[in-house]
Write an enzyme that holds these catalytic residues in place. Sequence first.
Site, short mmCIF file in Angstrom:
data_model
loop_
_atom_site.label_atom_id
_atom_site.label_comp_id
_atom_site.label_asym_id
_atom_site.label_seq_id
_atom_site.Cartn_x
_atom_site.Cartn_y
_atom_site.Cartn_z
N GLY A 7 0.78 -1.24 0.00
CA GLY A 7 0.00 0.00 0.00
C GLY A 7 0.81 1.28 0.00
CD GLN A 10 4.82 3.31 -10.50
OE1 GLN A 10 5.09 2.13 -10.75
NE2 GLN A 10 4.79 4.24 -11.43
NE ARG A 35 8.64 2.46 -2.78
CZ ARG A 35 8.68 3.07 -3.97
NH1 ARG A 35 8.63 4.38 -4.02
NH2 ARG A 35 8.76 2.39 -5.08
CG ASP A 51 7.28 -9.15 5.49
OD1 ASP A 51 8.29 -9.55 6.09
OD2 ASP A 51 7.04 -9.38 4.29
CE1 TYR A 140 7.39 -7.37 -13.74
CE2 TYR A 140 7.42 -7.63 -11.36
CZ TYR A 140 6.86 -7.10 -12.50
OH TYR A 140 5.75 -6.29 -12.39
C1 VAH Z 1 8.88 -2.98 -14.50
N1 VAH Z 1 7.25 -1.21 -14.13
O1 VAH Z 1 9.44 -2.22 -15.25
C2 VAH Z 1 7.45 -2.65 -14.06
C3 VAH Z 1 6.45 -3.30 -14.96
C4 VAH Z 1 5.82 -3.77 -17.31
C5 VAH Z 1 6.80 -3.16 -16.43
O2 VAH Z 1 6.23 -4.62 -14.64
O3 VAH Z 1 9.41 -3.98 -14.09
#
Ligand code: VAH
Length: 317
Positions: A7, A10, A35, A51, A140
Site C-alpha cells: 500500500g 507506486q 516504504r 510484510d 520477474y
Molecule cells: C517494470 N514497471 O518495469 C514494471 C512493470 C511492465 C513493467 O512490470 O518492471
Amino acid sequence: RILVTGGTGQIGSELVPALREVYGNENVVCGGHKRNPSEDLIEAGPYEVVDAVDAKAYAEVVKKYKIDTIYHLPAILSAKAEENPMRAWEVNISGLINALEIAREFKCAIFVPSSIAAFGPNSPKWKTPQDTIQRPRTMYGVTKVTGELLCDYYYFKYGVDTRGVRYPGLISYKTLPGGGTTDYAVEIFYEALKNKKYTCYLKEDTRMDMMYMPDALKAAIQLMEADPNRLIHRNAFNVTAMAFTPKELAEEIRKHIPEFQITYNVDPVRQNIADSWPDMLDDSCAKQEWGWNPEYDLPSMVSDMLEKLSKKLGVSY
Ligand code: VAH
C-alpha cells in the site's frame, strides 16, 4: 472492508486514496512494509505494517478488520529482480501464496496484478493476444506467469474470486517506481523539469506499452466491481493505453519544454529485458468482458504529468 498490501508502493500509494474515495476512508486499510507511508495515507484511514511474507501477521490484519477484498500488490520489479532472483521469488511468490491461502480461508476476493513482463521473446510482439505463449526469461516475468497460474488455480480449485490485469509500464507523479525497466518513462519527467535534459538507459526506438496511473487505478477498481458472470478470463487481463518509444516521449515533452534534450547511454541488462517484452498488447478481452476504456493517451498524459509534477517540485516550465 478492503486491504491493500504493498500500500505504500507506486500503485498502492495512489490506489488506497482512490479506494477510500469510493468506499469511505475507514473501509480501506493501507498495508505497508518496504516504504514508509506518507502522512496522508495514515491520517485518512487505517494503516498497518504488513510484510506479505509473514503469513501470520497478514492473516491477523485480515481477521482484525474483517477484510472481504484484498488488493495484493507487493512485488520486486524486473530490473531489481535480476539482481536478486531468489529474493524476488520469495516476495513475489511466497507473499502471493500467503495472500491466496488467506483469501481462501477468509473468503476474500483478491486482485493480483500481472504485467506485460509475463510475456517473453517468443510471444507475438504486436497486438499480443490475451491467450498466447508466455515464456518470459526474467525472474520477474517467471513470478508473474506463476502468479497468474496460481490465481487461476485458486479460482478453479477453491472458487476464490481471483482477478488481475497485466499492467504495462505505469507513469505517475506521486510515488517513484523502484527497480523497473519502464522507470525511464517516469524519471524523464523529473529530469526534464529540473535539468531540461535526460540520459535514457534504453535505445530510442524501444517501444513498450504504457499507462497513466489514473487509468491503472480505474482498471483495478472496475475489474473488481465487474459482474463475475461476464468474465471469461480472470488472471490476467491484457490492458494498455498507449505504446511509445523514448524518442516519441521526448518529442512530446519538447512540445511543452522546447529546449529539452535526450541522450542515450544504453544499459544492456534493462535493454535485454525491454526487448523481450511486447511492443503493443491487444486488450480487446478487457474491453468486452468488463468495459475497460482508458482515458489518457500520450499527449494528454504528458501535459498532465508535467503540470502536476511541476507543482509537486515547485518548478515552472
Ligand atoms: C517494470 N514497471 O518495469 C514494471 C512493470 C511492465 C513493467 O512490470 O518492471
